[in-house]
Scaffold this motif. Structure first.
Motif, PDB file in Angstrom:
ATOM      1  N   LYS A   1      11.479   1.147   6.736  1.00 12.79           N
ATOM      2  CA  LYS A   1      10.185   0.739   6.202  1.00 12.79           C
ATOM      3  C   LYS A   1       9.049   1.259   7.084  1.00 12.79           C
ATOM      4  O   LYS A   1       8.072   1.845   6.588  1.00 12.79           O
ATOM      5  CB  LYS A   1      10.134  -0.787   6.109  1.00 12.79           C
TER       6      LYS A   1
ATOM      7  N   LEU B   1       6.140   4.066   6.252  1.00 13.16           N
ATOM      8  CA  LEU B   1       4.722   3.714   6.354  1.00 13.16           C
ATOM      9  C   LEU B   1       3.977   4.661   7.295  1.00 13.16           C
ATOM     10  O   LEU B   1       2.828   5.051   7.023  1.00 13.16           O
ATOM     11  CB  LEU B   1       4.571   2.271   6.844  1.00 13.16           C
TER      12      LEU B   1
ATOM     13  N   HIS C   1      -0.061  -3.749   8.500  1.00 13.24           N
ATOM     14  CA  HIS C   1       1.063  -4.393   7.811  1.00 13.24           C
ATOM     15  C   HIS C   1       1.654  -5.545   8.629  1.00 13.24           C
ATOM     16  O   HIS C   1       2.676  -6.106   8.229  1.00 13.24           O
ATOM     17  CB  HIS C   1       2.140  -3.358   7.505  1.00 13.24           C
TER      18      HIS C   1
ATOM     19  N   SER D   1       3.837   1.532  -3.554  1.00 13.58           N
ATOM     20  CA  SER D   1       3.947   0.090  -3.344  1.00 13.58           C
ATOM     21  C   SER D   1       5.260  -0.458  -3.916  1.00 13.58           C
ATOM     22  O   SER D   1       5.801  -1.442  -3.404  1.00 13.58           O
ATOM     23  CB  SER D   1       2.754  -0.624  -3.989  1.00 13.58           C
TER      24      SER D   1
ATOM     25  N   LEU E   1       7.880   0.099  -1.283  1.00 15.32           N
ATOM     26  CA  LEU E   1       7.670  -0.860  -0.201  1.00 15.32           C
ATOM     27  C   LEU E   1       8.187  -2.240  -0.599  1.00 15.32           C
ATOM     28  O   LEU E   1       8.861  -2.916   0.188  1.00 15.32           O
ATOM     29  CB  LEU E   1       6.184  -0.942   0.150  1.00 15.32           C
TER      30      LEU E   1
END
Length: 277
Positions: free
Chosen positions: A180, A184, A221, A251, A254
């Motif tokens: 993740k 990002l 985040h 998104s 994510l």
């Protein structure tokens, strides 16, 4: 083979009748070189081999004895190669019965001081102190303590299969978090690139100031700093990439990763039992 033919030529296996070995495998690495012997060429990168095994093992034992406390340059590189797997590391101070109580306290203190200078974690790993061979103790002042230490080590080895499921869950969660964060970071870098002109100049600037992107992603985040990859290796890998060619991180993707961490992993543990007790 990953580490070359010279490594394979020295790699050997053995089988022994033991109830413990029905559930686990023991990997005995070569002795760490010190002094002039460090100039010898093994023919393969020993720290890299150690790290490869560290990624796949449940428990790592670093063995010392009262007469060999020095941490050579190679041993230091080996310990540094274990970075990120500190929770698996245990220290064994073997042959502790061969010195008297006063000498043993000095030895223990010197070992802790040496290890504290190398391990990045605030606490030094668990230390088992005793004689782990089948023989009579030379000095018996701490015989009861050494008996308990030996038993604790044996129990920890027998508990490895029980803790294996918990380790696999932890490793999986760790990998998903890292994936993740990786996505990002790359997405943030890509969004910072110009659409047409000045791409090379902008990439050089982004790579040289990569820590700024790390901080921006972490704050935006609300991510744990400890979950981020090592900065310098990440920077080196980026130098050979074209940032503008990275795919967009939507998104939906994510959310899919968040669902794994927040819904699917807890559901699995509820279905098959929580390995953490």
């Amino acid at each position: 083979a990953k580490f070359g033919q010279k490594f394979l030529n020295k790699f050997a296996g053995a089988e022994m009748p033991s109830s413990l070995l029905d559930s686990i495998d023991l990997v005995d690495t070569p002795g760490v070189l010190s002094g002039e012997k460090q100039r010898l060429d093994r023919g393969y990168e020993f720290p890299d081999v150690v790290r490869w095994f560290a990624e796949r093992t449940d428990l790592i034992l670093l063995i010392f004895d009262p007469y060999k406390l020095d941490i050579s340059d190679e041993f230091k590189r080996v310990i540094q190669a274990l970075g990120g797997y500190d929770e698996k590391v245990r220290i064994v101070l073997n042959k502790a019965d061969q010195v008297d109580s006063q000498h043993l306290m000095k030895v223990y203190g010197a070992l802790m001081w040496s290890l504290s200078r190398i391990f990045k974690s605030p606490e030094v790993p668990r230390v088992y102190t005793g004689n782990f061979r089948e023989s009579e103790y030379v000095y018996t002042e701490f015989s009861e303590l050494m008996d308990r230490e030996r038993q604790n080590l044996i129990e920890d080895l027998y508990n490895i299969p029980k803790s294996n499921a918990a380790r696999k869950v932890s490793e999986f969660v760790k990998r998903v978090r890292l994936l993740k964060i990786h996505c990002l970071i790359l997405s943030s870098l890509r969004d910072s690139m110009p659409s047409m002109f000045g791409k090379e100049t902008k990439q050089l600037k982004l790579v040289s100031r990569l820590e700024e992107t790390f901080l921006k992603v972490q704050q935006k985040h609300d991510l744990a700093v400890g979950d981020f990859p090592a900065l310098e290796p990440f920077r080196e890998h980026l130098r050979g990439c074209k940032i503008d060619s990275f795919a967009k991180f939507s998104s939906d993707k994510l959310k899919a990763l968040d669902d794994i961490l927040e819904i699917e992993v807890p559901a699995l543990m509820q279905r098959f039992g929580n390995p953490f007790g």
